[in-house]
Write a protein that holds these residues in place. Structure first.
Motif, PDB file in Angstrom:
ATOM      1  N   PRO A   1       0.833  -1.219   0.000  1.00  0.00           N
ATOM      2  CA  PRO A   1       0.000   0.000   0.000  1.00  0.00           C
ATOM      3  C   PRO A   1       0.859   1.257   0.000  1.00  0.00           C
ATOM      4  O   PRO A   1       2.042   1.216   0.382  1.00  0.00           O
ATOM      5  CB  PRO A   1      -0.796  -0.128   1.301  1.00  0.00           C
ATOM      6  N   LEU A   2       0.277   2.357  -0.427  1.00  0.00           N
ATOM      7  CA  LEU A   2       1.004   3.632  -0.439  1.00  0.00           C
ATOM      8  C   LEU A   2       1.407   4.033   0.972  1.00  0.00           C
ATOM      9  O   LEU A   2       2.537   4.467   1.214  1.00  0.00           O
ATOM     10  CB  LEU A   2       0.132   4.726  -1.073  1.00  0.00           C
ATOM     11  N   LEU A   3       0.469   3.873   1.905  1.00  0.00           N
ATOM     12  CA  LEU A   3       0.765   4.168   3.309  1.00  0.00           C
ATOM     13  C   LEU A   3       1.048   2.860   4.036  1.00  0.00           C
ATOM     14  O   LEU A   3       0.140   2.181   4.492  1.00  0.00           O
ATOM     15  CB  LEU A   3      -0.412   4.894   3.963  1.00  0.00           C
ATOM     16  N   THR A   4       2.310   2.509   4.102  1.00  0.00           N
ATOM     17  CA  THR A   4       2.699   1.314   4.835  1.00  0.00           C
ATOM     18  C   THR A   4       2.589   1.586   6.336  1.00  0.00           C
ATOM     19  O   THR A   4       2.394   2.728   6.762  1.00  0.00           O
ATOM     20  CB  THR A   4       4.144   0.912   4.500  1.00  0.00           C
ATOM     21  N   ARG A   5       2.733   0.548   7.125  1.00  0.00           N
ATOM     22  CA  ARG A   5       2.628   0.713   8.569  1.00  0.00           C
ATOM     23  C   ARG A   5       3.696   1.678   9.090  1.00  0.00           C
ATOM     24  O   ARG A   5       3.409   2.529   9.937  1.00  0.00           O
ATOM     25  CB  ARG A   5       2.776  -0.643   9.268  1.00  0.00           C
ATOM     26  N   ASN A   6       4.920   1.556   8.571  1.00  0.00           N
ATOM     27  CA  ASN A   6       5.997   2.441   9.030  1.00  0.00           C
ATOM     28  C   ASN A   6       5.740   3.894   8.642  1.00  0.00           C
ATOM     29  O   ASN A   6       5.995   4.810   9.428  1.00  0.00           O
ATOM     30  CB  ASN A   6       7.338   1.983   8.449  1.00  0.00           C
ATOM     31  N   ARG A   7       5.251   4.106   7.426  1.00  0.00           N
ATOM     32  CA  ARG A   7       4.972   5.486   6.996  1.00  0.00           C
ATOM     33  C   ARG A   7       3.827   6.087   7.799  1.00  0.00           C
ATOM     34  O   ARG A   7       3.875   7.257   8.181  1.00  0.00           O
ATOM     35  CB  ARG A   7       4.625   5.510   5.506  1.00  0.00           C
ATOM     36  N   LEU A   8       2.806   5.284   8.043  1.00  0.00           N
ATOM     37  CA  LEU A   8       1.683   5.768   8.829  1.00  0.00           C
ATOM     38  C   LEU A   8       2.124   6.111  10.241  1.00  0.00           C
ATOM     39  O   LEU A   8       1.698   7.125  10.812  1.00  0.00           O
ATOM     40  CB  LEU A   8       0.571   4.719   8.855  1.00  0.00           C
ATOM     41  N   LEU A   9       3.000   5.289  10.798  1.00  0.00           N
ATOM     42  CA  LEU A   9       3.521   5.555  12.139  1.00  0.00           C
ATOM     43  C   LEU A   9       4.320   6.846  12.167  1.00  0.00           C
ATOM     44  O   LEU A   9       4.205   7.650  13.102  1.00  0.00           O
ATOM     45  CB  LEU A   9       4.387   4.381  12.603  1.00  0.00           C
ATOM     46  N   ARG A  10       5.114   7.090  11.114  1.00  0.00           N
ATOM     47  CA  ARG A  10       5.890   8.339  11.023  1.00  0.00           C
ATOM     48  C   ARG A  10       4.965   9.545  10.983  1.00  0.00           C
ATOM     49  O   ARG A  10       5.202  10.550  11.648  1.00  0.00           O
ATOM     50  CB  ARG A  10       6.772   8.332   9.775  1.00  0.00           C
ATOM     51  N   ILE A  11       3.903   9.441  10.186  1.00  0.00           N
ATOM     52  CA  ILE A  11       2.946  10.547  10.074  1.00  0.00           C
ATOM     53  C   ILE A  11       2.314  10.838  11.434  1.00  0.00           C
ATOM     54  O   ILE A  11       2.188  12.002  11.849  1.00  0.00           O
ATOM     55  CB  ILE A  11       1.869  10.218   9.028  1.00  0.00           C
ATOM     56  N   LEU A  12       1.919   9.783  12.133  1.00  0.00           N
ATOM     57  CA  LEU A  12       1.270   9.948  13.433  1.00  0.00           C
ATOM     58  C   LEU A  12       2.228  10.545  14.458  1.00  0.00           C
ATOM     59  O   LEU A  12       1.858  11.451  15.218  1.00  0.00           O
ATOM     60  CB  LEU A  12       0.736   8.602  13.934  1.00  0.00           C
TER      61      LEU A  12
ATOM     62  N   ALA B   1       1.937  14.252  16.007  1.00  0.00           N
ATOM     63  CA  ALA B   1       1.825  14.426  17.460  1.00  0.00           C
ATOM     64  C   ALA B   1       2.854  15.432  17.965  1.00  0.00           C
ATOM     65  O   ALA B   1       2.569  16.242  18.854  1.00  0.00           O
ATOM     66  CB  ALA B   1       1.998  13.089  18.164  1.00  0.00           C
ATOM     67  N   VAL B   2       4.057  15.390  17.380  1.00  0.00           N
ATOM     68  CA  VAL B   2       5.107  16.342  17.767  1.00  0.00           C
ATOM     69  C   VAL B   2       4.669  17.767  17.441  1.00  0.00           C
ATOM     70  O   VAL B   2       4.799  18.685  18.266  1.00  0.00           O
ATOM     71  CB  VAL B   2       6.432  16.012  17.049  1.00  0.00           C
ATOM     72  N   MET B   3       4.133  17.966  16.241  1.00  0.00           N
ATOM     73  CA  MET B   3       3.686  19.300  15.832  1.00  0.00           C
ATOM     74  C   MET B   3       2.535  19.795  16.706  1.00  0.00           C
ATOM     75  O   MET B   3       2.517  20.961  17.123  1.00  0.00           O
ATOM     76  CB  MET B   3       3.248  19.274  14.366  1.00  0.00           C
ATOM     77  N   ALA B   4       1.581  18.910  16.973  1.00  0.00           N
ATOM     78  CA  ALA B   4       0.437  19.304  17.799  1.00  0.00           C
ATOM     79  C   ALA B   4       0.875  19.647  19.218  1.00  0.00           C
ATOM     80  O   ALA B   4       0.443  20.661  19.790  1.00  0.00           O
ATOM     81  CB  ALA B   4      -0.599  18.175  17.829  1.00  0.00           C
ATOM     82  N   THR B   5       1.759  18.825  19.778  1.00  0.00           N
ATOM     83  CA  THR B   5       2.235  19.060  21.145  1.00  0.00           C
ATOM     84  C   THR B   5       2.994  20.376  21.240  1.00  0.00           C
ATOM     85  O   THR B   5       2.790  21.173  22.161  1.00  0.00           O
ATOM     86  CB  THR B   5       3.134  17.901  21.602  1.00  0.00           C
ATOM     87  N   GLY B   6       3.893  20.613  20.283  1.00  0.00           N
ATOM     88  CA  GLY B   6       4.679  21.846  20.300  1.00  0.00           C
ATOM     89  C   GLY B   6       3.826  23.086  20.128  1.00  0.00           C
ATOM     90  O   GLY B   6       4.031  24.099  20.810  1.00  0.00           O
TER      91      GLY B   6
ATOM     92  N   LEU C   1      11.391  29.209  15.819  1.00  0.00           N
ATOM     93  CA  LEU C   1      12.319  28.465  14.971  1.00  0.00           C
ATOM     94  C   LEU C   1      12.835  27.217  15.680  1.00  0.00           C
ATOM     95  O   LEU C   1      12.912  26.126  15.096  1.00  0.00           O
ATOM     96  CB  LEU C   1      13.482  29.372  14.573  1.00  0.00           C
ATOM     97  N   LEU C   2      13.182  27.365  16.955  1.00  0.00           N
ATOM     98  CA  LEU C   2      13.722  26.241  17.726  1.00  0.00           C
ATOM     99  C   LEU C   2      12.688  25.132  17.887  1.00  0.00           C
ATOM    100  O   LEU C   2      12.974  23.954  17.645  1.00  0.00           O
ATOM    101  CB  LEU C   2      14.184  26.738  19.099  1.00  0.00           C
ATOM    102  N   VAL C   3      11.489  25.507  18.289  1.00  0.00           N
ATOM    103  CA  VAL C   3      10.435  24.505  18.490  1.00  0.00           C
ATOM    104  C   VAL C   3      10.049  23.881  17.147  1.00  0.00           C
ATOM    105  O   VAL C   3       9.873  22.659  17.045  1.00  0.00           O
ATOM    106  CB  VAL C   3       9.198  25.137  19.168  1.00  0.00           C
ATOM    107  N   GLY C   4       9.936  24.695  16.114  1.00  0.00           N
ATOM    108  CA  GLY C   4       9.584  24.171  14.793  1.00  0.00           C
ATOM    109  C   GLY C   4      10.621  23.197  14.250  1.00  0.00           C
ATOM    110  O   GLY C   4      10.274  22.242  13.552  1.00  0.00           O
ATOM    111  N   SER C   5      11.893  23.407  14.589  1.00  0.00           N
ATOM    112  CA  SER C   5      12.953  22.527  14.094  1.00  0.00           C
ATOM    113  C   SER C   5      12.974  21.177  14.806  1.00  0.00           C
ATOM    114  O   SER C   5      13.633  20.246  14.339  1.00  0.00           O
ATOM    115  CB  SER C   5      14.322  23.203  14.250  1.00  0.00           C
ATOM    116  N   SER C   6      12.251  21.050  15.915  1.00  0.00           N
ATOM    117  CA  SER C   6      12.268  19.790  16.673  1.00  0.00           C
ATOM    118  C   SER C   6      11.805  18.623  15.812  1.00  0.00           C
ATOM    119  O   SER C   6      12.280  17.493  15.978  1.00  0.00           O
ATOM    120  CB  SER C   6      11.391  19.905  17.924  1.00  0.00           C
ATOM    121  N   VAL C   7      10.902  18.882  14.874  1.00  0.00           N
ATOM    122  CA  VAL C   7      10.409  17.812  14.015  1.00  0.00           C
ATOM    123  C   VAL C   7      11.527  17.277  13.126  1.00  0.00           C
ATOM    124  O   VAL C   7      11.540  16.089  12.765  1.00  0.00           O
ATOM    125  CB  VAL C   7       9.210  18.322  13.182  1.00  0.00           C
TER     126      VAL C   7
END
Length: 207
Positions: A50-61, A65-70, A167-173
């Protein structure tokens, strides 16, 4: 959102702005990114993968989560970090808005290569991406600091310290994804080294 910023941390225009500046020139520049020199060394993917493999989906999630938390952390902590500006109702949302834009900028660098590090010569092979990202940053500076645009986007001018924080928080991703990529690149080699050592010990028990 948890009662932060009156329950509406971003205005509709701010959300539309992020979509326009990131789905426009940067996305087009990404589309003409040259292929990795090692692409022919990679194993072919299964036809039914599939286009969205389990690993890719996990990366997206995880990165989502990092972006939302920050972003939420910036909204919640802005009055504490900058009490002198706590009377400005637009400060927290402007800082969070800018942080979220930086998240998108750094994440664009992440997605250029699934296994490859940003800190490689391959990163500089597509001049269009750097021009597009520079344009995004300049436009964001104008939206935040230009009085004419502040009224449209409900923003307020940020200090140099506040820009640095965004900039610092945004670069955390970027740093989190770089750590994941480093582990992903090295784990197969570690496995091979372990197997080689085991094989050597079995075939040469007295060495």
């Amino acid at each position: 959102m948890l009662g932060l910023a009156g329950g509406a941390p971003f205005t509709a225009l701010q959300i539309l702005w992020v979509n326009i500046i990131m789905d426009g020139p940067p996305a087009l520049a990404l589309g003409v990114d040259p292929a990795s020199p090692d692409i022919m060394k990679e194993k072919p993917r299964p036809a039914n993968e599939p286009l969205l493999t389990r690993n890719r989906l996990l990366r997206i999630l995880v990165l989502g989560a990092v972006m939302a938390t920050g972003t939420i952390a910036i909204l919640a902590l802005s009055p504490v970090l900058f009490p002198e500006s706590s009377t400005d109702p637009d400060l927290a949302t402007t800082l969070a808005f800018t942080t979220f834009v930086f998240y998108q900028v750094f994440n664009l660098l992440n997605v250029r290569s699934e296994p490859g590090s940003v800190f490689s010569a391959q990163t500089f092979t597509n001049r269009s991406i750097w021009v597009a990202l520079a344009a995004v940053v300049v436009l964001q500076v104008l939206v935040v600091n230009l009085q004419l645009l502040q009224g449209f986007f409900d923003t307020t001018a940020l200090t140099s310290t506040q820009w640095a924080l965004a900039l610092l928080v945004g670069s955390s991703v970027l740093w989190i994804e770089e750590i994941r990529k480093a582990f992903a690149r090295n784990l197969p080699h570690l496995g091979k080294s372990s197997n080689t050592a085991t094989h050597s010990a079995l075939t040469n028990p007295h060495s």
